[in-house]
Structures are given as C-alpha cells and as structure tokens.
Scaffold this active site. Structure first.
Site: not given
Length: 234
Positions: A90, A122-123, A159, A194
């Site tokens: 997020g 991700s985050a 990413h 990814e």
C-alpha cells in the site's frame, strides 16, 4: 534467528492475492496456525477490515488463519504474542506513520530479530530496510521519521522497473531516482522485480524467484544479481 521473506509484491499479473508465492509460504509458516496481519498501508484507501479479509482469504488456501492487528486492544502485545506476521503493501508513508503512532515499530523489530516469521510485500518490504526513502509511493502523510525496521542492512526498491527501450515517457526511471538518492545517502539499494523475493535466514540473504535483482551502491555502476545469489555488501 531472523526468518523473513521480503517480497516485491503481493500480486503478480494474472494471479490472485499472494498466489504466486503460496507454495513458499506453506513452508515458511509451517509452524504457524494464525498470522498477525498489519493492514496499516491500506492500498487504494481501503479499510483495515477489507484489507484483512483479502489477506485472510489468501491464507485459507494453505490452511492458515489471519487476524488484523487493528482487532487487538493492545497492538504491542499482539506482536509479542504472534506466531507469524505479515505486513501488506500500500502506501509506505501511511504504514510508517501508523507503526509509529501505535508505538509498534520497535516491538515489530524485536519480534523479527527474535525469529518470529515475517512476510513483507511492497510497503511491508520497504520497512525491512534501514529507511523508507527508496519507496515509490506518494507522501500522502508525514511520518515522524523515515527510519524503519533495519532488519536487513540496506534499502529496498520494490516493483523495480527497467527502462523501456523506445519509450517516449519523459519522467524519471527508477534507476534515475535511486541515483538521486545516492547523491545524499550511502545506503545500498536492492531493486526487486515483480515475482521475486529475498529470503532471510539469520544473517544470510538469498534472492529467490524467477528474476534477477538490480543492485545500486553509491559511486558504483549498478549491476544485476542473479536469482539464487546471496546479497552481501562490503
């Protein structure tokens, strides 16, 4: 002993939430019945409940339960008692702000150092690094500090995207942005593509998944790290 998966993403193109890495997670969480989920990053502004439901549904596929940290009266105790932890993606600025607001940044670090299995995507992977300064996210909220967990000795750029040959896009590439970071900071940066992830066991860090990673060090030409290789900086 640290036991961490630092993944670029929760979803690769054409697959469901965490589907690409579920086989790995079956082994990773083999001794865990319930996973503590940290939904603070709230992708797209969804609620903590909506985000937790999505994570819980994914973990059902491997026979695991997931419960959101927001459901506990004492988040510090929830982390200390957790059998396994997952922090989803997020917005990193929001995630870091909430971790500091609820006073769980240090307890989360302590739990990971003590060996609680931790998955970040991700985050949730950004915060494994020494700072959050190589995130791709918009600064939608101002955290009290850019300092994060520091459970790996470098920063992450999840990413990670390569420049597209012939593209007419006039914005900065990821490599350009990381070079800008290195004008003022000395921390190495690992760009994870990814579908790939870092597997951390104690002090050993191995790149896993289908893709190589891009490595950036201040004052050096960036280079590729093949999958299956160890991540180590002098």
């Amino acid at each position: 002993m640290k036991n961490i998966i630092v993944a670029s993403t929760s979803t690769v193109h054409g697959s469901g939430y965490l589907a690409y890495i579920l086989d790995e997670l079956t082994s990773f969480y083999k001794d865990t019945e319930e996973i503590l989920f940290i939904p603070y990053a709230r992708p797209g502004g969804i609620t903590h409940e909506e985000y937790t439901n999505a994570a819980a549904k994914a973990f059902e596929a491997i026979g695991k339960k997931a419960r959101g940290i927001h459901e506990f009266e004492n988040p510090v105790k929830a982390i200390a008692d957790a059998e396994g932890i997952f922090t989803g993606g997020g917005n990193t600025f929001l995630l870091v702000s909430q971790l500091y607001k609820h006073e769980v940044m240090q307890p989360l670090r302590d739990a990971i150092i003590d060996g609680t299995p931790y998955l970040g995507t991700s985050a949730g992977s950004n915060i494994c690094g020494l700072t959050m300064q190589t995130t791709n996210d918009m600064p939608i909220i101002y955290p009290p500090s850019f300092k994060t967990l520091g459970v790996i000795p470098f920063n992450i750029n999840p990413h990670y995207l390569d420049p597209i040959e012939g593209s007419t896009h006039m914005g900065e590439t990821r490599e350009t942005r990381i070079k800008e970071f290195h004008k003022f900071n000395t921390l190495p940066v690992v760009g994870i593509r990814e579908g790939s992830w870092l597997r951390v066991k104690g002090d050993q860090i191995i790149l896993e998944g289908p893709h190589s990673a891009r490595i950036f060090e201040q004052g050096k030409t960036s280079y590729e790290l093949p999958t299956g290789s160890g991540v180590q900086f002098v």
